[in-house]
Design an enzyme around this catalytic site. Structure first.
Site, PDB file in Angstrom:
ATOM      1  N   HIS A 259       0.859  -1.183   0.000  1.00 48.62           N
ATOM      2  CA  HIS A 259       0.000   0.000   0.000  1.00 48.62           C
ATOM      3  C   HIS A 259       0.892   1.229   0.000  1.00 48.62           C
ATOM      4  O   HIS A 259       1.944   1.222   0.631  1.00 48.62           O
ATOM      5  CB  HIS A 259      -0.895   0.004   1.248  1.00 48.62           C
ATOM      6  CG  HIS A 259      -2.054   0.936   1.130  1.00 48.62           C
ATOM      7  ND1 HIS A 259      -1.948   2.266   1.415  1.00 48.62           N
ATOM      8  CD2 HIS A 259      -3.320   0.715   0.725  1.00 48.62           C
ATOM      9  CE1 HIS A 259      -3.122   2.842   1.196  1.00 48.62           C
ATOM     10  NE2 HIS A 259      -3.976   1.924   0.779  1.00 48.62           N
ATOM     11  N   ASP A 313      -7.898  -5.452   0.024  1.00 48.63           N
ATOM     12  CA  ASP A 313      -8.374  -6.303  -1.067  1.00 48.63           C
ATOM     13  C   ASP A 313      -8.004  -7.769  -0.911  1.00 48.63           C
ATOM     14  O   ASP A 313      -8.527  -8.611  -1.635  1.00 48.63           O
ATOM     15  CB  ASP A 313      -7.796  -5.804  -2.404  1.00 48.63           C
ATOM     16  CG  ASP A 313      -8.552  -4.610  -2.938  1.00 48.63           C
ATOM     17  OD1 ASP A 313      -9.738  -4.485  -2.594  1.00 48.63           O
ATOM     18  OD2 ASP A 313      -7.967  -3.820  -3.702  1.00 48.63           O
TER      19      ASP A 313
HETATM   20  N1  ACO Z   1       4.190  -7.770  -4.147  1.00 47.81           N
HETATM   21  C1  ACO Z   1       5.521  -7.760  -4.288  1.00 47.81           C
HETATM   22  N2  ACO Z   1       6.282  -6.643  -4.229  1.00 47.81           N
HETATM   23  C2  ACO Z   1       5.633  -5.500  -3.998  1.00 47.81           C
HETATM   24  C3  ACO Z   1       4.265  -5.434  -3.826  1.00 47.81           C
HETATM   25  C4  ACO Z   1       3.522  -6.628  -3.914  1.00 47.81           C
HETATM   26  N3  ACO Z   1       2.198  -6.625  -3.790  1.00 47.81           N
HETATM   27  N4  ACO Z   1       3.904  -4.157  -3.613  1.00 47.81           N
HETATM   28  C5  ACO Z   1       5.035  -3.433  -3.662  1.00 47.81           C
HETATM   29  N5  ACO Z   1       6.087  -4.244  -3.906  1.00 47.81           N
HETATM   30  C6  ACO Z   1       7.472  -3.857  -4.045  1.00 47.81           C
HETATM   31  C7  ACO Z   1       7.712  -3.234  -5.423  1.00 47.81           C
HETATM   32  O1  ACO Z   1       8.032  -4.200  -6.379  1.00 47.81           O
HETATM   33  C8  ACO Z   1       8.848  -2.282  -5.137  1.00 47.81           C
HETATM   34  O2  ACO Z   1      10.042  -3.027  -5.093  1.00 47.81           O
HETATM   35  P1  ACO Z   1      11.419  -2.363  -5.591  1.00 47.81           P
HETATM   36  O3  ACO Z   1      11.660  -1.226  -4.644  1.00 47.81           O
HETATM   37  O4  ACO Z   1      12.384  -3.489  -5.457  1.00 47.81           O
HETATM   38  O5  ACO Z   1      11.173  -1.916  -6.999  1.00 47.81           O
HETATM   39  C9  ACO Z   1       8.548  -1.807  -3.714  1.00 47.81           C
HETATM   40  O6  ACO Z   1       7.731  -2.815  -3.123  1.00 47.81           O
HETATM   41  C10 ACO Z   1       7.804  -0.510  -3.663  1.00 47.81           C
HETATM   42  O7  ACO Z   1       6.729  -0.574  -4.579  1.00 47.81           O
HETATM   43  P2  ACO Z   1       6.056   0.732  -5.179  1.00 47.81           P
HETATM   44  O8  ACO Z   1       5.214   0.362  -6.361  1.00 47.81           O
HETATM   45  O9  ACO Z   1       7.091   1.800  -5.377  1.00 47.81           O
HETATM   46  O10 ACO Z   1       5.203   1.166  -3.963  1.00 47.81           O
HETATM   47  P3  ACO Z   1       3.851   1.916  -4.019  1.00 47.81           P
HETATM   48  O11 ACO Z   1       3.634   2.522  -2.723  1.00 47.81           O
HETATM   49  O12 ACO Z   1       3.791   2.818  -5.189  1.00 47.81           O
HETATM   50  O13 ACO Z   1       2.852   0.680  -4.287  1.00 47.81           O
HETATM   51  C11 ACO Z   1       0.885  -0.499  -4.676  1.00 47.81           C
HETATM   52  C12 ACO Z   1       1.578   0.569  -3.832  1.00 47.81           C
HETATM   53  C13 ACO Z   1       0.737  -0.006  -6.107  1.00 47.81           C
HETATM   54  C14 ACO Z   1      -0.503  -0.732  -4.077  1.00 47.81           C
HETATM   55  C15 ACO Z   1       1.711  -1.813  -4.653  1.00 47.81           C
HETATM   56  O14 ACO Z   1       1.945  -2.235  -3.334  1.00 47.81           O
HETATM   57  C16 ACO Z   1       1.053  -2.929  -5.460  1.00 47.81           C
HETATM   58  O15 ACO Z   1       1.207  -2.972  -6.688  1.00 47.81           O
HETATM   59  N6  ACO Z   1       0.306  -3.844  -4.784  1.00 47.81           N
HETATM   60  C17 ACO Z   1      -0.398  -4.902  -5.468  1.00 47.81           C
HETATM   61  C18 ACO Z   1      -1.729  -4.378  -6.004  1.00 47.81           C
HETATM   62  C19 ACO Z   1      -2.719  -4.142  -4.913  1.00 47.81           C
HETATM   63  O16 ACO Z   1      -2.901  -4.967  -4.033  1.00 47.81           O
HETATM   64  N7  ACO Z   1      -3.415  -2.996  -5.006  1.00 47.81           N
HETATM   65  C20 ACO Z   1      -4.450  -2.634  -4.025  1.00 47.81           C
HETATM   66  C21 ACO Z   1      -3.939  -1.550  -3.130  1.00 47.81           C
HETATM   67  S1  ACO Z   1      -5.102  -1.181  -1.891  1.00 47.81           S
HETATM   68  C22 ACO Z   1      -6.270  -0.262  -2.649  1.00 47.81           C
HETATM   69  O17 ACO Z   1      -6.059   0.374  -3.647  1.00 47.81           O
HETATM   70  C23 ACO Z   1      -7.589  -0.286  -2.077  1.00 47.81           C
END
Ligand code: ACO
Length: 377
Positions: A259, A313
């Site tokens: 998140h 989710d």
């Molecule tokens: N699984 C594995 N790795 C992850 C995940 C995940 N679900 N989420 C983040 N990471 C990792 C990324 O790969 C990244 O790694 P890196 O630094 O080695 O490149 C690091 O964590 C940071 O990720 P960002 O995308 O920069 O973090 P951000 O805060 O932008 O991401 C997001 C938030 C988009 C929700 C992300 O966690 C994600 O894609 N999650 C999966 C989709 C999801 O569950 N969305 C629902 C969110 S809740 C909602 O909207 C109600």
């Protein structure tokens, strides 16, 4: 000096709010000052909508009047049903987006952005949203939409219109909690989109239409559907480790984890985790919960030190699945819960508006010579 670029507007405060408070480090969420745990366990979605719109919990009489208003506003204009019929082959989120947009043509206050009118429109959109989703779902099966039932509460009526049968009280209560947990969440991507629309002094229908479009993506509201697809693909708990490793080793993400703001467990997940477990037991399908907990408690443990925990989710999809709700409706249910939150964000934006218009640093070529069309090779 090149400008500082804050990709994704991460950690940028856009404005002040009295809507919700999120402490991402502690995993704490308040709506209008009230803890999400109290609201999830002790209130109803109708009470929460009232709380969001008016800033305080209703008295019994205020709630009764407010609930009557919601129930009285559930019917869609026939023309909107016709529009839904025209788009019946589309994804339910596209149909919801189209339906909300079409409702603008029939709302007498569409261009009135005063607080009072925006809340009145928010009440109408909150009340009619479930009717749009249910009617579209019926139409796409070649069935007649089911008229709203004024004897049922918000969640119960939605289930009734969707399946054309009286829902069990336990199912109604589950969906009621789910709506509460999704009702409001600060400047999340869809609320931000709605605020951008409001900041041009467009109207609530445009803003909610924008919110629905933004929510649709799998990195936002689409994750619940993806989580359940993953659980179905995994099939058995013993396959989970290899399945997830394949995703993670190839740079993929496990949906339902991570998140932008929460670096601890999303407090909303707690309520859905226990309900997913109990419902799986009740339905004689405990496997989905076992798969999900295996992913949470085994596969994703190393990610906790990076602040990656389950989000709202992660368990939601399994609940919808066990309630036999088709998977392409999962995001629409999120959207129905979020209409009050989008409305409140727009009220705040309208009340103290400034056009939201950030900058982009140009990194392309400069001052190129223009070659007339006939001279271009
Ligand atoms: N699984 C594995 N790795 C992850 C995940 C995940 N679900 N989420 C983040 N990471 C990792 C990324 O790969 C990244 O790694 P890196 O630094 O080695 O490149 C690091 O964590 C940071 O990720 P960002 O995308 O920069 O973090 P951000 O805060 O932008 O991401 C997001 C938030 C988009 C929700 C992300 O966690 C994600 O894609 N999650 C999966 C989709 C999801 O569950 N969305 C629902 C969110 S809740 C909602 O909207 C109600």
């Amino acid at each position: 000096m090149p400008p500082e670029i804050i990709k994704g507007l991460k950690d940028v405060y856009l404005d002040t709010t009295t809507s919700s408070f999120i402490d991402g480090q502690e995993g704490k969420l308040l709506y209008r000052g009230y803890n999400i745990h109290d609201l999830a366990e002790k209130s109803t979605f109708e009470e929460v909508i009232y709380l969001l719109f008016y800033g305080n919990l209703p008295t019994k009489q205020e709630l009764q009047e407010f609930d009557d208003l919601l129930r009285a506003n559930r019917r869609l204009p026939d023309e909107v049903i016709q529009v839904l019929d025209l788009v019946k082959a589309s994804h339910p989120m596209d149909a919801l987006r189209t339906g909300v947009s079409a409702l603008a043509a029939f709302d007498p206050e569409v261009t009135d952005n005063s607080t009072e009118a925006t809340i009145r429109k928010g009440i109408r959109l909150s009340a009619m949203g479930p009717t749009i989703v249910a009617a579209h779902h019926r139409l796409r099966q070649g069935l007649e939409p089911v008229a709203p039932n004024p004897d049922l509460n918000h969640a119960g009526n939605f289930l009734y219109m969707l399946f054309n049968e009286m829902p069990e009280q336990e199912t109604i209560d589950l969906l009621d909690v789910d709506f509460i947990l999704h009702a409001e969440h600060g400047a999340n991507a869809s609320a931000f989109g709605a605020r951008v629309a409001a900041s041009t002094l467009s109207d609530l229908h445009s803003a909610v239409t924008t919110g629905i479009g933004v929510l649709k993506g799998p990195w936002h509201g689409g994750a619940a559907e993806e989580v359940m697809k993953m659980a179905l693909d995994i099939g058995q708990p013993e396959n989970a480790a290899e399945y997830c490793r394949n995703i993670l080793d190839n740079g993929g993400r496990i949906m339902g984890f991570g998140h932008r703001v929460y670096k601890a467990e999303d407090p909303r997940a707690r309520h859905l985790r226990e309900r997913s477990r109990a419902l799986g037991e009740k339905k004689g399908q405990p496997n989905w919960f076992k798969i999900l907990t295996y992913v949470e408690d085994e596969v994703m443990v190393p990610y906790r030190s990076r602040g990656i925990f389950v989000n709202v989710d992660f368990f939601a999809g399994s609940i919808y699945y066990l309630l036999e709700i088709p998977d392409d409706l999962f995001i629409s249910i999120f959207a129905l819960g979020r209409i009050p939150g989008w409305t409140l964000q727009c009220v705040e934006q309208f009340e103290d508006n400034m056009l939201i218009r950030p900058l982009l640093e140009y990194v392309g070529e400069m001052d190129k010579e223009f070659v007339p069309l006939e001279e271009r090779g």
